[in-house]
Design a protein around this motif. Structure first.
Motif: not given
Length: 81
Positions: A58-78
């Protein structure tokens, strides 16, 4: 109705971008082997790393995890509304 489709597409693109970013970081982190182009043969001329890599920390790849998390939130809220 159109804004919902737009949020879904943006979420999907963010998820894809996060996965690609994480994969690119893992692939471009360093050399896969320390074999020299001089034609060294034997057991040490392998493409396998000596140690197990910490490729998806997580320490080295937090931007990738953040993009996936934000994308998942957008899809789930829709889909929730």
């Amino acid at each position: 109705m159109e804004s919902g489709f737009l949020l879904t597409w943006i979420g999907a693109l963010l998820i894809i971008a996060g996965v690609l970013y994480g994969a690119a970081q893992a692939l471009w982190r360093g050399q896969l082997s320390d074999a020299k182009p001089g034609g060294r043969t034997g057991a040490k001329a392998s493409l396998e790393p000596r140690q197990s890599p910490k490729a998806f920390s997580f320490k080295t790849h937090w931007p990738a995890f953040a993009l996936v998390l934000i994308g998942s939130i957008l899809i789930l809220t829709e889909t929730a509304f």
